[in-house]
Scaffold this motif. Structure first.
Motif, mmCIF file in Angstrom:
data_model
loop_
_atom_site.group_PDB
_atom_site.id
_atom_site.type_symbol
_atom_site.label_atom_id
_atom_site.label_comp_id
_atom_site.label_asym_id
_atom_site.label_seq_id
_atom_site.Cartn_x
_atom_site.Cartn_y
_atom_site.Cartn_z
ATOM 1 N N CYS A 5 -4.236 2.334 5.535
ATOM 2 C CA CYS A 5 -3.204 2.919 4.829
ATOM 3 C C CYS A 5 -3.700 2.459 2.758
ATOM 4 N N ARG A 6 -2.919 3.304 2.564
ATOM 5 C CA ARG A 6 -3.589 3.840 1.177
ATOM 6 C C ARG A 6 -2.877 2.569 0.016
ATOM 7 N N LEU A 7 -3.782 1.674 -0.629
ATOM 8 C CA LEU A 7 -3.369 1.005 -1.593
ATOM 9 C C LEU A 7 -2.306 1.351 -2.401
ATOM 10 N N LEU A 8 -1.714 0.191 -2.982
ATOM 11 C CA LEU A 8 -0.975 -0.245 -3.870
ATOM 12 C C LEU A 8 -0.793 -0.895 -5.049
ATOM 13 N N ALA A 9 -1.585 -0.530 -5.768
ATOM 14 C CA ALA A 9 -1.414 -2.291 -6.890
ATOM 15 C C ALA A 9 -0.833 -2.684 -7.625
ATOM 16 N N GLN A 10 -0.268 -3.608 -7.427
ATOM 17 C CA GLN A 10 1.394 -4.284 -8.277
ATOM 18 C C GLN A 10 0.099 -4.771 -9.651
ATOM 19 N N PRO A 11 1.150 -4.642 -10.558
ATOM 20 C CA PRO A 11 0.806 -4.754 -12.296
ATOM 21 C C PRO A 11 0.578 -6.457 -12.323
ATOM 22 N N ALA A 12 1.545 -6.917 -11.827
ATOM 23 C CA ALA A 12 1.608 -8.648 -11.577
ATOM 24 C C ALA A 12 0.891 -9.253 -10.932
ATOM 25 N N GLY A 13 -0.473 -10.357 -11.526
ATOM 26 C CA GLY A 13 -1.027 -10.462 -11.647
ATOM 27 C C GLY A 13 -2.428 -10.344 -10.591
ATOM 28 N N ASN A 14 -2.452 -8.619 -10.434
ATOM 29 C CA ASN A 14 -2.834 -7.969 -10.025
ATOM 30 C C ASN A 14 -3.232 -8.263 -8.290
ATOM 31 N N LEU A 15 -2.128 -8.658 -7.971
ATOM 32 C CA LEU A 15 -1.737 -8.141 -6.739
ATOM 33 C C LEU A 15 -1.851 -6.650 -6.357
ATOM 34 N N VAL A 16 -2.086 -6.882 -4.615
ATOM 35 C CA VAL A 16 -2.312 -4.888 -3.640
ATOM 36 C C VAL A 16 -1.609 -6.184 -3.064
ATOM 37 N N VAL A 17 -0.788 -3.866 -2.617
ATOM 38 C CA VAL A 17 0.072 -4.399 -1.321
ATOM 39 C C VAL A 17 -0.070 -2.905 -0.818
ATOM 40 N N PRO A 18 -0.401 -3.093 0.664
ATOM 41 C CA PRO A 18 -0.549 -1.573 1.160
ATOM 42 C C PRO A 18 0.262 -1.248 1.722
ATOM 43 N N TYR A 19 0.543 0.630 1.299
ATOM 44 C CA TYR A 19 1.943 0.858 1.883
ATOM 45 C C TYR A 19 1.801 1.270 3.322
ATOM 46 N N VAL A 20 2.355 0.397 4.141
ATOM 47 C CA VAL A 20 3.189 0.620 5.596
ATOM 48 C C VAL A 20 4.617 1.161 6.182
ATOM 49 N N PRO A 21 4.977 2.385 6.641
ATOM 50 C CA PRO A 21 5.912 2.086 6.507
ATOM 51 C C PRO A 21 6.927 1.062 7.507
ATOM 52 N N THR A 22 8.325 1.272 6.740
ATOM 53 C CA THR A 22 9.062 -0.198 7.951
ATOM 54 C C THR A 22 9.081 0.399 9.105
ATOM 55 N N ALA A 23 9.349 0.293 10.014
ATOM 56 C CA ALA A 23 9.425 0.681 11.916
ATOM 57 C C ALA A 23 10.922 1.044 11.505
ATOM 58 N N ASP A 24 11.590 1.961 12.488
ATOM 59 C CA ASP A 24 12.513 2.353 12.607
ATOM 60 C C ASP A 24 13.850 1.105 12.830
ATOM 61 N N PRO A 25 13.662 0.483 14.231
ATOM 62 C CA PRO A 25 13.957 -0.478 14.297
ATOM 63 C C PRO A 25 13.982 -1.498 13.377
ATOM 64 N N VAL A 26 13.638 -1.997 12.233
ATOM 65 C CA VAL A 26 12.992 -2.885 11.808
ATOM 66 C C VAL A 26 14.098 -2.823 9.994
ATOM 67 N N VAL A 27 13.830 -1.253 9.856
ATOM 68 C CA VAL A 27 15.342 -0.587 8.992
ATOM 69 C C VAL A 27 17.243 -1.516 9.540
ATOM 70 N N ALA A 28 17.031 -1.211 10.748
ATOM 71 C CA ALA A 28 18.328 -1.337 11.426
ATOM 72 C C ALA A 28 18.556 -2.308 10.559
ATOM 73 N N ALA A 29 17.518 -2.852 11.549
ATOM 74 C CA ALA A 29 17.672 -4.287 11.444
ATOM 75 C C ALA A 29 18.291 -5.697 9.816
ATOM 76 N N MET A 30 17.410 -5.223 9.226
ATOM 77 C CA MET A 30 16.782 -5.488 7.307
ATOM 78 C C MET A 30 18.314 -4.973 7.027
ATOM 79 N N LEU A 31 19.639 -4.015 7.421
ATOM 80 C CA LEU A 31 20.358 -3.384 7.003
ATOM 81 C C LEU A 31 21.345 -4.611 7.693
ATOM 82 N N LYS A 32 21.554 -4.923 8.827
ATOM 83 C CA LYS A 32 22.320 -5.619 9.913
ATOM 84 C C LYS A 32 22.367 -7.226 9.161
#
Length: 284
Positions: A20-47
């Motif tokens: 996955c492509r790296l996305l640098a978070q500005p605070a504290g030089n933390l790094v977060v990858p772009y990983v798409p959230t799976a559709d069942p997880v999206v539905a559960a989060m909204l629920k």
């Protein structure tokens, strides 16, 4: 860099590889990858977030915009997504147009730590533990009591979730955490109540740790320990076993109104109290 150019990142702590492509978070030089959230997880989060047409959802690190777009398409929710990657922001806008919800959502290239959360009633996250912990004080400082926070995969440390849910996606199972922002209720409260007889004086001393609390209730000079004291948004509940009391009430700034019958705050013998003192202790 093209959206489809990838780097390989070892996700420390998960023990697996993800391309996955790296996305640098500005605070504290933390790094977060772009990983798409799976559709069942999206539905559960909204629920878990209990989203509806009257909500305004902010997704911090929105990626391709799917959480905001799904909330708008399926629940009528207005939403706003932020990401520091301009290509992902453009992709989110394109996806919103294709879904026909561009009138209900917007996306901006922005540092998530600089995002104003005050308009939102729901915040969604799929970040890293370090970032969740850095965001925690911002969530408490800017969100109104009763606002919901939902995180995929990572918790909030000492702030225990109100609900958790395990969701099976095509690749693996995911853990989702949900919280409701509590009102600040700690302090010294005093007021009178009547159960059909002479008014009785009550003095409540409450100390708070996130959505849980402890303390004492003074009734006509006799002190009792509280049990199961907890806040859900601005709703305060506690039990006084030794006195046979159950309290349910609503916190509105320095006013507390409810009853000692265990029913809805507007029913039964009422207690209206004023906060006489605020404690300086950090409660979140």
């Amino acid at each position: 860099m093209s959206l489809f150019r990838r780097r390989t990142l070892l996700l420390t702590g998960l023990g697996l590889w993800s391309t996955c492509r790296l996305l640098a978070q500005p605070a504290g030089n933390l790094v977060v990858p772009y990983v798409p959230t799976a559709d069942p997880v999206v539905a559960a989060m909204l629920k878990l977030a209990r989203v509806g047409k009257d909500d305004f959802l902010i997704d911090l690190g929105c990626g391709d915009g799917r959480i905001v777009i799904t909330a708008a398409r399926e629940h009528g929710t207005r939403g706003f997504g932020v990401d520091i990657d301009p290509e992902l922001v453009e992709l989110s806008r394109s996806n919103a147009r294709r879904a026909g919800v561009e009138d209900r959502v917007s996306f901006t290239e922005q540092d998530l730590f600089q995002t104003d959360l005050r308009p939102s009633s729901v915040v969604t996250l799929y970040l890293f533990p370090e970032i969740n912990l850095k965001l925690r004080s911002k969530l408490f400082a800017e969100l109104k009591p009763g606002s919901r926070v939902v995180s995929n995969e990572w918790d909030m440390g000492a702030w225990q979730p109100d609900e958790t849910l395990k969701v099976q996606a095509p690749d693996r199972a995911y853990q989702i955490f949900a919280w409701t922002i509590p009102a600040e209720a700690q302090g010294v409260w005093e007021g009178g109540a009547s159960a059909g007889g002479p008014p009785r004086s009550y003095r409540l001393v409450l100390r708070q740790h996130f959505q849980t609390a402890s303390g004492t209730l003074l009734v006509e000079g006799k002190e009792y320990l509280l049990s199961d004291a907890r806040l859900e948004g601005n709703l305060l509940r506690f039990v006084v076993p030794a006195a046979g009391l159950q309290f349910v009430g609503k916190v509105s700034g320095d006013l507390l109104a409810g009853n000692f019958g265990g029913g809805p705050p507007e029913r039964g013998p009422t207690w209206q109290a004023q906060r006489l003192k605020r404690f300086n202790e950090v409660w979140y």
